[in-house]
Enzyme design. Structure first.
Site, short mmCIF file in Angstrom:
data_model
loop_
_atom_site.label_atom_id
_atom_site.label_comp_id
_atom_site.label_asym_id
_atom_site.label_seq_id
_atom_site.Cartn_x
_atom_site.Cartn_y
_atom_site.Cartn_z
N LYS A 52 0.87 -1.20 -0.05
CA LYS A 52 0.13 -0.23 -0.07
C LYS A 52 1.08 1.06 0.00
O LYS A 52 0.72 2.03 -0.97
CB LYS A 52 -1.03 0.06 1.32
CG LYS A 52 -2.02 -1.24 1.24
CD LYS A 52 -3.00 -0.94 2.26
CE LYS A 52 -2.32 -1.70 3.59
NZ LYS A 52 -1.84 -2.84 3.71
N THR A 53 1.91 1.21 0.89
CA THR A 53 2.83 2.51 0.95
C THR A 53 3.26 2.47 -0.36
O THR A 53 3.79 3.65 -0.94
CB THR A 53 3.80 2.30 2.12
OG1 THR A 53 3.33 1.73 3.14
CG2 THR A 53 4.67 3.47 2.27
N THR A 94 -5.50 -1.46 7.21
CA THR A 94 -5.77 -3.00 7.18
C THR A 94 -7.19 -3.39 7.75
O THR A 94 -7.71 -4.53 7.79
CB THR A 94 -4.67 -3.62 7.93
OG1 THR A 94 -5.02 -2.82 9.46
CG2 THR A 94 -3.40 -3.62 7.69
N ARG A 149 6.63 -8.28 1.87
CA ARG A 149 7.44 -7.94 2.88
C ARG A 149 7.89 -8.88 3.53
O ARG A 149 9.41 -9.11 3.65
CB ARG A 149 6.67 -7.26 3.90
CG ARG A 149 7.42 -7.07 5.19
CD ARG A 149 6.90 -6.18 6.01
NE ARG A 149 6.71 -4.79 5.54
CZ ARG A 149 5.46 -4.13 5.69
NH1 ARG A 149 4.46 -4.86 6.37
NH2 ARG A 149 5.14 -2.89 5.30
N ASP A 177 -0.79 6.43 6.49
CA ASP A 177 -0.91 4.94 6.64
C ASP A 177 -1.88 4.66 8.21
O ASP A 177 -1.94 5.69 8.64
CB ASP A 177 0.56 4.33 7.21
CG ASP A 177 0.75 2.88 6.90
OD1 ASP A 177 -0.15 2.33 6.35
OD2 ASP A 177 1.67 2.41 7.07
P1 ADP Z 1 1.93 -2.15 3.10
O1 ADP Z 1 2.08 -0.29 3.23
O2 ADP Z 1 0.85 -2.59 2.56
O3 ADP Z 1 2.28 -2.70 4.70
P2 ADP Z 1 4.78 -1.93 1.79
O4 ADP Z 1 4.15 -0.93 0.60
O5 ADP Z 1 5.48 -1.14 2.92
O6 ADP Z 1 3.40 -2.56 2.33
O7 ADP Z 1 5.61 -3.20 1.22
C1 ADP Z 1 6.41 -3.83 1.98
C2 ADP Z 1 7.67 -4.39 1.30
O8 ADP Z 1 7.01 -4.99 0.38
C3 ADP Z 1 8.36 -3.20 0.78
O9 ADP Z 1 9.77 -3.57 0.89
C4 ADP Z 1 8.09 -3.06 -0.49
O10 ADP Z 1 9.24 -2.75 -1.37
C5 ADP Z 1 7.61 -4.45 -1.06
N1 ADP Z 1 6.76 -4.56 -2.12
C6 ADP Z 1 5.24 -4.45 -1.69
N2 ADP Z 1 4.79 -4.44 -2.92
C7 ADP Z 1 5.74 -4.79 -4.01
C8 ADP Z 1 5.47 -4.91 -5.28
N3 ADP Z 1 4.33 -5.19 -5.97
N4 ADP Z 1 6.75 -5.36 -5.93
C9 ADP Z 1 7.83 -5.18 -5.36
N5 ADP Z 1 7.92 -4.99 -4.00
C10 ADP Z 1 6.90 -4.83 -3.38
#
Ligand code: ADP
Length: 349
Positions: free
Chosen positions: A76-77, A170, A229, A121
């Site tokens: 998401k981030t 979430t 992640r 977030d």
């Molecule tokens: P969330 O905000 O949903 O908790 P993040 O955006 O922080 O997730 O992603 C977590 C990790 O996974 C980060 O290191 C990010 O670089 C990696 N990541 C997430 N989605 C992808 C994607 N589609 N391709 C490559 N890396 C991803």
């Protein structure tokens, strides 16, 4: 009274570990993709967002407000950061718990340049007072804040520059209807399939300077719970194993050894997942069992079980959620029986 179990640290937690928090905070981290082309998986959300970005760019207007929802660690981030890059607008990032007072949010909003993207977030954790300040800002880019106290209190209204809010949560069920209605774009992120995780792992290996063989990428991808992640984390641990045994690359054997040592099984389940299934199966006859009872038995917060552990067990078809609590599915019962069989055979599972 139930005896709480020992708290288990998890390699397959989808939440950022302490060592990963810096990465989470840093939108410019090299592991994070910065453009749609480097963001595999999430086809529905990506394709929709690409069109909305293109249309907003053609109109010369800010993108409508976006809500991204789904389990932690799915990107998401990362997607919020991609949106800012693709729109060529400044990116600002904060989180629900970090904005304590309405004035804090007003300060952030008043200082945004025109067109900027503000990412919040854990937006479900904003207080209702802060949320109300956001309503006017989202709707007509105006701020109404109460200044002063008691009889001298008055409401001050001001205009702010148009901006795009991207919220991530979430727990979409915790957002009120009026708040939800203010997001013109709402996308749910799904767990990734193995081929997408393999692409993500190969890119991460290149970024980290690691030699990852296709067989190693598949082995890690299959056990990463559909979550980038976790995939990135398991890649780092497999790299440690490769280094210690002086292996030139991470292949299937190295990955298998690393993941087995971390007690992560072929479904990506670890001890805590298995503990959840075992407790429901053996102490509560397969369920249903209420979430609070389960939480006490496992020594975990009920919210953590609900938001972090359960979604994947439900997604994999081992657990079902009903009005009277959690139950094992037939698949879940089979898995437990297989595990019992394995441990009776010598306990190496
Ligand atoms: P969330 O905000 O949903 O908790 P993040 O955006 O922080 O997730 O992603 C977590 C990790 O996974 C980060 O290191 C990010 O670089 C990696 N990541 C997430 N989605 C992808 C994607 N589609 N391709 C490559 N890396 C991803």
């Amino acid at each position: 009274m139930e005896e709480p179990a020992v708290k288990i640290e998890r390699y397959v937690s989808p939440q950022a570990l302490l060592s990963e928090v810096e990465e989470k905070k840093s939108p410019s981290s090299k592991l994070r993709p910065h453009i749609f082309a480097d963001y595999p998986g999430q086809h529905k959300a990506s394709e929709n967002l690409k069109i909305f970005v293109q249309a907003a760019t053609m109109r010369g207007q800010p993108l409508d407000h976006v809500l991204l929802h789904g389990p932690p660690g799915l990107g998401k981030t990362t997607l919020a950061n991609i949106l800012a890059n693709e729109l060529s607008v400044p990116f600002y990032s904060t989180s629900g718990p970090a904005i304590e007072r309405p004035g804090d949010l007003a300060g952030i909003l008043a200082s945004l340049e025109a067109g900027a993207l503000l990412f919040i977030d854990e937006i479900h954790r904003l207080s209702i007072q802060v949320e109300e300040v956001l309503y006017g800002a989202m709707e007509d880019f105006s701020l109404s804040v109460i200044v002063g106290q008691g009889s001298s209190a008055r409401t001050v209204s001001m205009e702010i520059a148009p901006f795009t809010l991207v919220g991530a949560t979430t727990k979409i069920s915790n957002l009120s209807k009026p708040f939800l209605n203010r997001f013109g774009i709402q996308e749910r992120l799904e767990y990734y399939d193995v081929p997408s995780l393999i692409i993500i792992l190969q890119r991460a290996a290149r970024c980290l300077g690691l030699e990852l063989e296709p067989s190693g990428a598949r082995e890690i991808g299959q056990r990463s719970r559909g979550t980038p992640r976790i995939a990135n984390r398991l890649l780092r641990r497999a790299a440690d194993f490769a280094q210690v045994v002086s292996a030139p690359s991470i292949n299937k054997q190295i990955a298998h050894r690393a993941l087995t040592s971390l007690e992560i099984d072929e479904y990506g389940l670890d001890r805590l997942d298995r503990a959840i299934l075992t407790v429901i199966g053996e102490r509560y006859g397969g369920g249903p069992v209420g979430i609070e009872t389960l939480a006490i038995t496992l020594g975990e917060e009920s919210a953590t079980i609900e938001e972090v552990y359960e979604p994947f067990l439900v997604y994999q078809g081992f657990l079902s959620r009903g009005p009277r609590g959690r139950s094992l599915t037939d698949e879940g019962k089979l898995l437990l029986a297989r595990q019992r069989g394995n441990s009776n055979d010598g306990g190496s599972a």
